[in-house]
Design a protein around this motif. Structure first.
Motif, PDB file in Angstrom:
ATOM      1  N   ALA A 129      50.377  34.710  38.068  1.00 52.20           N
ATOM      2  CA  ALA A 129      51.160  35.666  37.307  1.00 52.20           C
ATOM      3  C   ALA A 129      50.892  37.109  37.745  1.00 52.20           C
ATOM      4  O   ALA A 129      51.545  37.614  38.655  1.00 52.20           O
ATOM      5  CB  ALA A 129      50.897  35.491  35.815  1.00 52.20           C
ATOM      6  N   ARG A 130      49.916  37.776  37.115  1.00 54.43           N
ATOM      7  CA  ARG A 130      49.668  39.205  37.348  1.00 54.43           C
ATOM      8  C   ARG A 130      48.322  39.567  36.752  1.00 54.43           C
ATOM      9  O   ARG A 130      47.624  38.720  36.222  1.00 54.43           O
ATOM     10  CB  ARG A 130      50.772  40.033  36.711  1.00 54.43           C
ATOM     11  CG  ARG A 130      50.884  39.787  35.217  1.00 54.43           C
ATOM     12  CD  ARG A 130      52.020  40.564  34.579  1.00 54.43           C
ATOM     13  NE  ARG A 130      52.328  40.079  33.261  1.00 54.43           N
ATOM     14  CZ  ARG A 130      51.578  40.243  32.172  1.00 54.43           C
ATOM     15  NH1 ARG A 130      50.451  40.898  32.258  1.00 54.43           N
ATOM     16  NH2 ARG A 130      51.940  39.764  31.010  1.00 54.43           N
ATOM     17  N   LEU A 131      47.995  40.850  36.813  1.00 53.83           N
ATOM     18  CA  LEU A 131      46.825  41.359  36.116  1.00 53.83           C
ATOM     19  C   LEU A 131      47.231  41.634  34.673  1.00 53.83           C
ATOM     20  O   LEU A 131      48.300  42.210  34.416  1.00 53.83           O
ATOM     21  CB  LEU A 131      46.317  42.648  36.769  1.00 53.83           C
ATOM     22  CG  LEU A 131      45.937  42.568  38.243  1.00 53.83           C
ATOM     23  CD1 LEU A 131      45.376  43.903  38.708  1.00 53.83           C
ATOM     24  CD2 LEU A 131      44.972  41.446  38.515  1.00 53.83           C
ATOM     25  N   HIS A 132      46.392  41.219  33.724  1.00 54.87           N
ATOM     26  CA  HIS A 132      46.704  41.423  32.313  1.00 54.87           C
ATOM     27  C   HIS A 132      46.931  42.913  32.042  1.00 54.87           C
ATOM     28  O   HIS A 132      46.134  43.754  32.440  1.00 54.87           O
ATOM     29  CB  HIS A 132      45.564  40.900  31.438  1.00 54.87           C
ATOM     30  CG  HIS A 132      45.819  41.092  29.984  1.00 54.87           C
ATOM     31  ND1 HIS A 132      46.715  40.332  29.294  1.00 54.87           N
ATOM     32  CD2 HIS A 132      45.314  41.992  29.102  1.00 54.87           C
ATOM     33  CE1 HIS A 132      46.748  40.732  28.043  1.00 54.87           C
ATOM     34  NE2 HIS A 132      45.906  41.750  27.905  1.00 54.87           N
ATOM     35  N   GLY A 133      48.042  43.227  31.383  1.00 55.86           N
ATOM     36  CA  GLY A 133      48.362  44.608  31.052  1.00 55.86           C
ATOM     37  C   GLY A 133      49.253  45.297  32.059  1.00 55.86           C
ATOM     38  O   GLY A 133      49.751  46.384  31.803  1.00 55.86           O
ATOM     39  N   GLU A 148      35.250  33.919  39.848  1.00 50.03           N
ATOM     40  CA  GLU A 148      36.341  33.049  39.415  1.00 50.03           C
ATOM     41  C   GLU A 148      37.652  33.217  40.171  1.00 50.03           C
ATOM     42  O   GLU A 148      38.357  32.242  40.411  1.00 50.03           O
ATOM     43  CB  GLU A 148      36.638  33.293  37.925  1.00 50.03           C
ATOM     44  CG  GLU A 148      35.453  33.112  37.014  1.00 50.03           C
ATOM     45  CD  GLU A 148      35.737  33.555  35.596  1.00 50.03           C
ATOM     46  OE1 GLU A 148      35.478  32.748  34.696  1.00 50.03           O
ATOM     47  OE2 GLU A 148      36.223  34.697  35.402  1.00 50.03           O
ATOM     48  N   VAL A 149      38.014  34.422  40.508  1.00 51.14           N
ATOM     49  CA  VAL A 149      39.359  34.721  40.990  1.00 51.14           C
ATOM     50  C   VAL A 149      39.544  34.281  42.447  1.00 51.14           C
ATOM     51  O   VAL A 149      38.710  34.567  43.296  1.00 51.14           O
ATOM     52  CB  VAL A 149      39.662  36.230  40.842  1.00 51.14           C
ATOM     53  CG1 VAL A 149      41.032  36.574  41.394  1.00 51.14           C
ATOM     54  CG2 VAL A 149      39.540  36.648  39.376  1.00 51.14           C
ATOM     55  N   GLY A 154      42.958  32.448  38.251  1.00 50.46           N
ATOM     56  CA  GLY A 154      42.628  33.662  37.523  1.00 50.46           C
ATOM     57  C   GLY A 154      41.204  33.681  37.015  1.00 50.46           C
ATOM     58  O   GLY A 154      40.419  32.763  37.271  1.00 50.46           O
ATOM     59  N   GLY A 155      40.898  34.718  36.272  1.00 49.91           N
ATOM     60  CA  GLY A 155      39.571  34.887  35.690  1.00 49.91           C
ATOM     61  C   GLY A 155      39.280  36.358  35.511  1.00 49.91           C
ATOM     62  O   GLY A 155      40.141  37.210  35.736  1.00 49.91           O
TER      63      GLY A 155
END
Length: 179
Positions: free
Chosen positions: A51-55, A118-119, A158-159
């Motif tokens: 998806a994307r980076l949160h925010g 994690e990422v 993600g992570g």
């Protein structure tokens, strides 16, 4: 005279391409909460799988090749030099999500890398400058960024990602099969 890495032995070149013993470091993280607004610098961010980076406001599609953007820290000074400036360019002005130091990002193209614990990203291609660089950097900004625009990536896993996290090439067995 034959050079040891050229000639008919393409396996040596493949070996060199697969070998990147250096480890990089996440130097800066930025998100764009609102379109055309300044980036917000963060000490850490939740990276959302596929998806994307949160925010971040970016609208990305599942499987998309431009879910996150990266730029090489060492290029900030180069871009500044092309603009006749002494100080490195502020990474937020370049509209990229991640600034990485310590390794050649172009060597990661079409490869999977791990950031932190994690990422996992798959580096998908070059992130060429856009006309916004003239707004952000002033006259000549677009041309100063040519060849220094960074790379795009797809988020495989993600992570939590933090400034200071290590960036390393995943071993050959962890690389995806060609699509």
């Amino acid at each position: 005279m034959a050079f040891p890495f050229f000639g008919d032995d393409k396996s040596k070149i493949a070996q060199m391409l697969a070998t990147l013993p250096q480890q990089g470091r996440v130097e800066w993280i930025g998100i764009r909460p609102v379109r055309r607004e300044p980036l917000v610098s963060l000490p850490e961010v939740e990276v959302l799988t596929d998806a994307r980076l949160h925010g971040d406001h970016a609208r990305v599609k599942a499987g998309g090749k431009r879910q996150v953007t990266l730029i090489q820290h060492e290029h900030l000074q180069a871009v500044a030099g092309f603009l006749g400036r002494e100080e490195p360019v502020d990474p937020g002005r370049l509209r990229r999500n991640l600034v990485v130091s310590g390794l050649n990002l172009l060597a990661l193209k079409n490869r999977r890398v791990q950031l932190g614990e994690e990422v996992i990203l798959e580096v998908t291609g070059e992130c060429h400058p856009c006309s916004r660089m003239e707004e952000e950097l002033g006259p000549g900004g677009y041309n100063a960024m040519r060849g220094h625009g960074g790379l795009t990536a797809r988020i495989i896993q993600g992570g939590l990602l933090r400034v200071g996290d290590a960036v390393r090439l995943l071993p050959a067995e962890a690389q995806a099969a060609p699509e």
